[in-house]
Scaffold this motif. Structure first.
Motif, PDB file in Angstrom:
ATOM      1  N   ALA A   5       0.840  -1.207   0.000  1.00  0.00           N
ATOM      2  CA  ALA A   5       0.000   0.000   0.000  1.00  0.00           C
ATOM      3  C   ALA A   5       0.872   1.253   0.000  1.00  0.00           C
ATOM      4  O   ALA A   5       0.610   2.205  -0.753  1.00  0.00           O
ATOM      5  N   ALA A   6       1.916   1.251   0.831  1.00  0.00           N
ATOM      6  CA  ALA A   6       2.834   2.396   0.859  1.00  0.00           C
ATOM      7  C   ALA A   6       3.539   2.548  -0.484  1.00  0.00           C
ATOM      8  O   ALA A   6       3.712   3.668  -0.993  1.00  0.00           O
ATOM      9  N   ALA A   7       3.934   1.413  -1.084  1.00  0.00           N
ATOM     10  CA  ALA A   7       4.633   1.467  -2.370  1.00  0.00           C
ATOM     11  C   ALA A   7       3.736   2.031  -3.463  1.00  0.00           C
ATOM     12  O   ALA A   7       4.164   2.859  -4.284  1.00  0.00           O
ATOM     13  N   ILE A   8       2.477   1.590  -3.497  1.00  0.00           N
ATOM     14  CA  ILE A   8       1.544   2.089  -4.517  1.00  0.00           C
ATOM     15  C   ILE A   8       1.298   3.586  -4.322  1.00  0.00           C
ATOM     16  O   ILE A   8       1.301   4.370  -5.283  1.00  0.00           O
ATOM     17  N   MET A   9       1.097   3.991  -3.068  1.00  0.00           N
ATOM     18  CA  MET A   9       0.842   5.401  -2.787  1.00  0.00           C
ATOM     19  C   MET A   9       2.038   6.262  -3.180  1.00  0.00           C
ATOM     20  O   MET A   9       1.886   7.321  -3.807  1.00  0.00           O
ATOM     21  N   VAL A  10       3.226   5.809  -2.829  1.00  0.00           N
ATOM     22  CA  VAL A  10       4.428   6.576  -3.158  1.00  0.00           C
ATOM     23  C   VAL A  10       4.672   6.572  -4.658  1.00  0.00           C
ATOM     24  O   VAL A  10       5.137   7.572  -5.225  1.00  0.00           O
ATOM     25  N   ALA A  11       4.366   5.463  -5.333  1.00  0.00           N
ATOM     26  CA  ALA A  11       4.518   5.419  -6.788  1.00  0.00           C
ATOM     27  C   ALA A  11       3.597   6.438  -7.449  1.00  0.00           C
ATOM     28  O   ALA A  11       3.990   7.130  -8.403  1.00  0.00           O
ATOM     29  N   LEU A  12       2.355   6.541  -6.960  1.00  0.00           N
ATOM     30  CA  LEU A  12       1.425   7.553  -7.481  1.00  0.00           C
ATOM     31  C   LEU A  12       1.976   8.956  -7.246  1.00  0.00           C
ATOM     32  O   LEU A  12       1.920   9.824  -8.126  1.00  0.00           O
ATOM     33  N   PHE A  13       2.495   9.180  -6.040  1.00  0.00           N
ATOM     34  CA  PHE A  13       3.048  10.490  -5.691  1.00  0.00           C
ATOM     35  C   PHE A  13       4.264  10.828  -6.556  1.00  0.00           C
ATOM     36  O   PHE A  13       4.369  11.937  -7.097  1.00  0.00           O
ATOM     37  N   LEU A  64      12.233   0.476   2.268  1.00  0.00           N
ATOM     38  CA  LEU A  64      12.557  -0.105   3.575  1.00  0.00           C
ATOM     39  C   LEU A  64      11.383  -0.929   4.119  1.00  0.00           C
ATOM     40  O   LEU A  64      11.578  -2.009   4.675  1.00  0.00           O
ATOM     41  N   LEU A  65      10.158  -0.411   3.941  1.00  0.00           N
ATOM     42  CA  LEU A  65       8.989  -1.164   4.408  1.00  0.00           C
ATOM     43  C   LEU A  65       8.868  -2.497   3.667  1.00  0.00           C
ATOM     44  O   LEU A  65       8.579  -3.541   4.269  1.00  0.00           O
ATOM     45  N   LEU A  66       9.082  -2.466   2.342  1.00  0.00           N
ATOM     46  CA  LEU A  66       9.009  -3.707   1.572  1.00  0.00           C
ATOM     47  C   LEU A  66      10.128  -4.669   1.968  1.00  0.00           C
ATOM     48  O   LEU A  66       9.918  -5.886   2.022  1.00  0.00           O
ATOM     49  N   VAL A  67      11.313  -4.121   2.247  1.00  0.00           N
ATOM     50  CA  VAL A  67      12.427  -4.964   2.696  1.00  0.00           C
ATOM     51  C   VAL A  67      12.073  -5.634   4.024  1.00  0.00           C
ATOM     52  O   VAL A  67      12.300  -6.836   4.213  1.00  0.00           O
ATOM     53  N   ILE A  68      11.505  -4.832   4.945  1.00  0.00           N
ATOM     54  CA  ILE A  68      11.138  -5.395   6.258  1.00  0.00           C
ATOM     55  C   ILE A  68      10.077  -6.485   6.097  1.00  0.00           C
ATOM     56  O   ILE A  68      10.157  -7.553   6.714  1.00  0.00           O
ATOM     57  N   ALA A  69       9.060  -6.241   5.235  1.00  0.00           N
ATOM     58  CA  ALA A  69       8.025  -7.245   5.015  1.00  0.00           C
ATOM     59  C   ALA A  69       8.615  -8.511   4.404  1.00  0.00           C
ATOM     60  O   ALA A  69       8.254  -9.640   4.791  1.00  0.00           O
ATOM     61  N   SER A  70       9.544  -8.329   3.442  1.00  0.00           N
ATOM     62  CA  SER A  70      10.185  -9.491   2.821  1.00  0.00           C
ATOM     63  C   SER A  70      11.066 -10.233   3.814  1.00  0.00           C
ATOM     64  O   SER A  70      11.097 -11.474   3.833  1.00  0.00           O
ATOM     65  N   VAL A  71      11.782  -9.492   4.640  1.00  0.00           N
ATOM     66  CA  VAL A  71      12.632 -10.112   5.657  1.00  0.00           C
ATOM     67  C   VAL A  71      11.784 -10.909   6.637  1.00  0.00           C
ATOM     68  O   VAL A  71      12.151 -12.030   7.044  1.00  0.00           O
ATOM     69  N   VAL A 120      -5.538  -6.396  -0.897  1.00  0.00           N
ATOM     70  CA  VAL A 120      -5.791  -5.644   0.342  1.00  0.00           C
ATOM     71  C   VAL A 120      -5.135  -4.269   0.255  1.00  0.00           C
ATOM     72  O   VAL A 120      -5.725  -3.258   0.677  1.00  0.00           O
ATOM     73  N   ALA A 121      -3.926  -4.215  -0.319  1.00  0.00           N
ATOM     74  CA  ALA A 121      -3.202  -2.943  -0.446  1.00  0.00           C
ATOM     75  C   ALA A 121      -3.962  -1.960  -1.318  1.00  0.00           C
ATOM     76  O   ALA A 121      -4.049  -0.763  -1.013  1.00  0.00           O
ATOM     77  N   LEU A 122      -4.526  -2.436  -2.444  1.00  0.00           N
ATOM     78  CA  LEU A 122      -5.295  -1.544  -3.313  1.00  0.00           C
ATOM     79  C   LEU A 122      -6.511  -0.980  -2.583  1.00  0.00           C
ATOM     80  O   LEU A 122      -6.858   0.201  -2.755  1.00  0.00           O
ATOM     81  N   ALA A 123      -7.145  -1.815  -1.773  1.00  0.00           N
ATOM     82  CA  ALA A 123      -8.281  -1.324  -0.982  1.00  0.00           C
ATOM     83  C   ALA A 123      -7.830  -0.272   0.028  1.00  0.00           C
ATOM     84  O   ALA A 123      -8.499   0.760   0.225  1.00  0.00           O
ATOM     85  N   LEU A 124      -6.671  -0.499   0.657  1.00  0.00           N
ATOM     86  CA  LEU A 124      -6.131   0.475   1.613  1.00  0.00           C
ATOM     87  C   LEU A 124      -5.808   1.795   0.927  1.00  0.00           C
ATOM     88  O   LEU A 124      -6.068   2.879   1.466  1.00  0.00           O
ATOM     89  N   VAL A 125      -5.237   1.707  -0.280  1.00  0.00           N
ATOM     90  CA  VAL A 125      -4.881   2.931  -1.017  1.00  0.00           C
ATOM     91  C   VAL A 125      -6.123   3.737  -1.353  1.00  0.00           C
ATOM     92  O   VAL A 125      -6.148   4.965  -1.211  1.00  0.00           O
ATOM     93  N   GLU A 126      -7.177   3.058  -1.797  1.00  0.00           N
ATOM     94  CA  GLU A 126      -8.431   3.754  -2.100  1.00  0.00           C
ATOM     95  C   GLU A 126      -8.954   4.514  -0.887  1.00  0.00           C
ATOM     96  O   GLU A 126      -9.456   5.636  -0.994  1.00  0.00           O
ATOM     97  N   MET A 127      -8.818   3.903   0.280  1.00  0.00           N
ATOM     98  CA  MET A 127      -9.313   4.551   1.503  1.00  0.00           C
ATOM     99  C   MET A 127      -8.405   5.686   1.949  1.00  0.00           C
ATOM    100  O   MET A 127      -8.873   6.681   2.512  1.00  0.00           O
ATOM    101  N   MET A 128      -7.101   5.573   1.685  1.00  0.00           N
ATOM    102  CA  MET A 128      -6.139   6.539   2.221  1.00  0.00           C
ATOM    103  C   MET A 128      -5.829   7.696   1.283  1.00  0.00           C
ATOM    104  O   MET A 128      -5.230   8.678   1.704  1.00  0.00           O
ATOM    105  N   VAL A 148       8.227  10.950   7.721  1.00  0.00           N
ATOM    106  CA  VAL A 148       9.199  10.134   8.451  1.00  0.00           C
ATOM    107  C   VAL A 148       8.550   9.532   9.690  1.00  0.00           C
ATOM    108  O   VAL A 148       8.781   8.357  10.020  1.00  0.00           O
ATOM    109  N   LEU A 149       7.730  10.321  10.377  1.00  0.00           N
ATOM    110  CA  LEU A 149       7.040   9.808  11.565  1.00  0.00           C
ATOM    111  C   LEU A 149       6.104   8.658  11.194  1.00  0.00           C
ATOM    112  O   LEU A 149       6.064   7.620  11.872  1.00  0.00           O
ATOM    113  N   LEU A 150       5.354   8.824  10.099  1.00  0.00           N
ATOM    114  CA  LEU A 150       4.430   7.785   9.660  1.00  0.00           C
ATOM    115  C   LEU A 150       5.166   6.502   9.288  1.00  0.00           C
ATOM    116  O   LEU A 150       4.822   5.408   9.750  1.00  0.00           O
ATOM    117  N   PHE A 151       6.199   6.639   8.443  1.00  0.00           N
ATOM    118  CA  PHE A 151       6.918   5.455   7.998  1.00  0.00           C
ATOM    119  C   PHE A 151       7.696   4.806   9.141  1.00  0.00           C
ATOM    120  O   PHE A 151       7.842   3.580   9.170  1.00  0.00           O
TER     121      PHE A 151
END
Length: 803
Positions: free
Chosen positions: A32-40, A287-294, A342-350, A681-684
């Motif tokens: 969800a963070a990746a999709i949002m940042v990609a849009l941004f 970093l978030l994707l790395v943490i999820a993959s780890v 689930v991420a696409l649904a989160l992005v739509e809401m956020m 930075v606080l959010l991430f």
């Protein structure tokens, strides 16, 4: 075969729902963070790419940094016009705001009458006739070239046409003003959000009668031209024609397609973005994707023992290693694909919240290209995350696992430890970044700027003639009578923005100061209203009529002034109070200024700018636009005061659209990109810590199950619960702690580089790094302890009764 793979995947998920839930949550947040940042990022990088030859068009900037100021978008058109015949310059286009028009030609009337109703033209710019060759615009009605052929003809936007006439096709309609009328010659579609151009009304540039136009100048260069060399030639030519400190000015050219990231200073049509904010978003998302993959790798490796006998049986029945790898990769891809939904649904809401935070118009478009890109990323992450666990689990020996030997070599242990340490390092680094950014922004917010930011309203873009025609015009008296208003004064300078004028004085000791000298033309009660601090003397007061500017028969202006401490010291006065009552004269001898007060230094502009000596005059204005500053009472209803002030300005000055803001909001606006970074930075950081805790929770769960017999034996031998918790958490604490310590030097270097962008900045404190590391260790211990305590509380007989 594929159907069987999915059936087995669903059985594995049903068997271990906790494992599935942890991975699904982690991947969902990361994607969800990746999709949002990609849009941004796509939105930010799209700015001004739609214009003709955008890669070869440059805007001319004037560099005043040698004066202690900054790089600004406005420039003297003459410097560019001198390059008109240069072999590598194809064309030059100018846009001039109506605020700057008064310096070069007759002012343009903005208040017009339509169908008997008075309205004000908004976002009006005067442009050279070749504007269509530089800006991609869709003309809906009429002829844009005709509209820019001569003054008096207008091209208006779709929104402007609807506002003024109630219909889009407004070609041929007229707008009346005192000296004449305008005719609409073209209507163009509203400009898109992803451009730095902001205008709703265009008209032709008149002939300059006083001096060359000051405005936005764009140059289109020939292919292969070195823009830096052209800027150097323009700088050299400008310096040859200049004298004194004007020789220190320079010219810079900013590419149109990259202008969005170079337009965050004052005098911009639109506040630009920040490449650093975009890069930080991308980096934190990775970093978030790395943490999820780890987490996925660690959880699969830690739970490998649960799948070992399954692998042994499959191999004994003839399953090949590639088939087993395919099976486990299928499980990984399935989890990531579900997470993508689930991420696409989160992005739509956020998205609405993201647009509010970033002040952008992001939207989720399910185009084929977007879906292919998402699927590509999902497959890539699924393969990368699942490949090593698949290879690891599929390599179990059937003979060993079926005989009860479930141990593997040291490789898996080291992989798990390294990835766990990486998570600890990332968590510490992000906590440090969040703390440093927060402290720096708190410093900026609380920075002593010499004037009051709170309980101050500012009414902008008012005609200076109406404000300074007398010391206390009717509009000031009316505003001061409003409930909640304590005091009112004039100002020709937005203190949160930048200086607008200068006045150089000769002091009694013969000192003739040069350099940069910001001068603010104010009114009575300037010290009280602006929240300045007097060191000596008094404020501009109505009972001293001589304070206000007066012009003698021989055209000599006389007025009172307030000097800042640094200005007096530069003039050689260690005790500034000796200047009180002294009369100073301007370098040209056309003005006499009586010093009535000394104030503490004022910082004009943002925290990135240098603090300069400031001079305040009583009414000596030389710009066409002024502002009013209102000091509010502490218990004032700000919204009500704003509404009443808007109505008064409309009634008294016949201005349909009134711009009012709080000075504290303007100050924050000057640092908007830094505040955005603070929030991001606080959010991430929060998200990364949550994902790290989830990963540690999963690992701790497996570790606790694996060592439950050891725990039972230790309890039988008399071990306390706390000692067992300590034993189980020791490995996690050690690994995470080492990772955190290794992150400290890199974090310090990165944050030092960021802090160097500010003139006033915090000193990085060792306790921040210590607290971040300790905080991560405490979170890790609590995460492990919540499971370890449960294991330590289990009766040993329930574990050992089959032994």
């Amino acid at each position: 075969m594929i159907v069987n793979y999915f059936k087995t995947t669903l059985r594995a998920i049903k068997k271990d729902t906790r494992h599935f839930a942890l991975n699904l949550t982690g991947f969902s947040i990361g994607l969800a963070a990746a999709i949002m940042v990609a849009l941004f990022a796509a939105y930010e990088l799209s700015f001004d790419k739609q214009h003709p030859h955008a890669e070869r068009v440059y805007r001319v900037h004037t560099d005043y940094r040698a004066w202690g100021l900054q790089l600004i978008a406005a420039s003297d058109s003459q410097q560019a016009l001198n390059m008109q015949n240069h072999a590598q310059v194809e064309d030059i286009m100018m846009l001039v705001s109506t605020d700057n028009l008064a310096y070069s030609a007759e002012p343009m009337a903005l208040d017009v009458t339509v169908a008997g109703e008075q309205v004000r033209l908004s976002k009006v710019y005067l442009a050279s006739a070749n504007l269509p060759e530089f800006i991609n615009m869709t003309v809906l009605h009429g002829d844009l070239n005709s509209a820019l052929s001569r003054p008096g003809l207008l091209a208006i936007s779709r929104a402007q046409a609807l506002r003024l006439f109630g219909s889009v096709n407004a070609v041929g309609k007229t707008l009346s003003y005192t000296q004449g009328q305008y005719e609409v010659a073209a209507v163009f579609d509203d400009l898109p959000d992803n451009t730095h151009f902001v205008f709703e009304t265009l008209t032709a540039l008149p002939k300059a009668t006083k001096m060359p136009f000051i405005g936005y100048v764009y140059i289109r260069l020939a292919e292969g031209t070195d823009a830096g060399l052209i800027a150097k030639q323009m700088t050299e030519a400008m310096r040859e024609q200049s004298t004194g400190r004007r020789k220190l000015r320079a010219i810079e050219l900013s590419r149109l397609s990259e202008l969005h990231f170079h337009s965050s200073g004052p005098f911009e049509m639109k506040q630009g973005g920040s490449r650093l904010v975009m890069q930080v978003c991308i980096a934190l998302t990775i970093l978030l994707l790395v943490i999820a993959s780890v987490n996925f790798i660690n959880l699969n490796i830690a739970g490998a023992a649960k799948r070992a006998k399954e692998v042994g049986v499959r191999k004994a029945l003839g399953a090949s290693k590639p088939q087993l790898i395919t099976q486990f990769l299928t499980e990984s891809l399935f989890i990531v694909m579900v997470a993508a939904l689930v991420a696409l649904a989160l992005v739509e809401m956020m998205i609405p919240y993201a647009n509010q935070l970033l002040e952008r118009s992001l939207s989720l478009s399910f185009s084929p290209l977007f879906l292919v890109a998402v699927m590509g990323v999902v497959v890539l992450i699924g393969v990368i995350s699942g490949l090593y666990p698949a290879l690891f689990i599929a390599s179990f020996s059937a003979k060993r696992v079926l005989s009860g030997d479930l141990q593997r070599g040291k490789t898996a242990i080291w992989v798990r430890k390294l990835t766990l340490g990486l998570q600890g390092a990332l968590s510490v680094a992000l906590i440090v970044a969040a703390a440093v950014v927060y402290k720096q922004m708190a410093l900026i917010n609380d920075l002593p700027v010499g004037y009051a930011k709170h309980d101050r309203l500012i009414i902008k873009n008012l005609p200076a003639e109406a404000l300074y025609q007398e010391a206390e015009p009717r509009i000031l008296r009316t505003l001061k009578a409003l409930q909640g208003v304590a005091q009112v004064t004039q100002s020709d300078t937005l203190l949160t923005n930048d200086m607008t004028s200068e006045l150089f004085l000769v002091f009694p000791n013969g000192e003739r100061l040069e350099g940069t000298q910001p001068t603010v033309a104010t009114g009575f009660h300037a010290v009280e209203t602006l929240g300045l601090e007097l060191v000596a003397g008094r404020d501009f007061l109505p009972q001293f009529a001589s304070d206000w500017i007066q012009t003698s028969d021989d055209n000599i202006r006389s007025f009172s002034v307030l000097l800042s401490q640094s200005l007096a010291k530069q003039a050689g006065y260690d005790d500034p109070s000796v200047l009180l009552g002294q009369t100073l004269s301007s370098h040209a001898g056309t003005a006499r200024a009586t010093v009535v007060g000394i104030i503490k230094d004022i910082k004009i502009g943002s925290a990135r700018q240098q603090q300069l000596p400031v001079l305040l005059t009583a009414g000596d204005i030389n710009v066409a636009i002024g502002t009013l500053v209102l000091k509010l009472q502490p218990d004032a209803n700000k919204a009500q005061v704003i509404r009443q002030a808007e109505q008064l300005i409309r009634d008294e000055l016949a201005i349909p659209e009134v711009e009012i803001s709080l000075i504290e909001d303007d100050y924050q606006r000057a640092h908007i990109n830094e505040f955005r970074m603070q929030q991001l930075v606080l959010l991430f950081s929060t998200l990364s810590i949550v994902l790290t805790c989830m990963g540690i929770l999963g690992l701790a769960s497996f570790a606790t199950i694996r060592r439950q017999k050891e725990v039972a034996v230790r309890k039988v031998l008399g071990a306390s619960r706390l000692s067992i918790v300590t034993i189980l958490s020791k490995e996690f604490i050690t690994i995470v702690g080492i990772g955190g310590l290794l992150a400290i030097p890199l974090s310090y270097w990165v944050m030092s580089a960021w802090l160097n962008n500010f003139n006033e900045r915090i000193e990085q404190a060792a306790w921040v790094y210590a607290a971040a590391t300790l905080g991560v260790l405490v979170i890790t211990w609590l995460t492990v302890a919540c499971l370890a305590f449960k294991a330590a509380s289990t009766r040993p007989s329930l574990i050992l009764r089959y032994e």
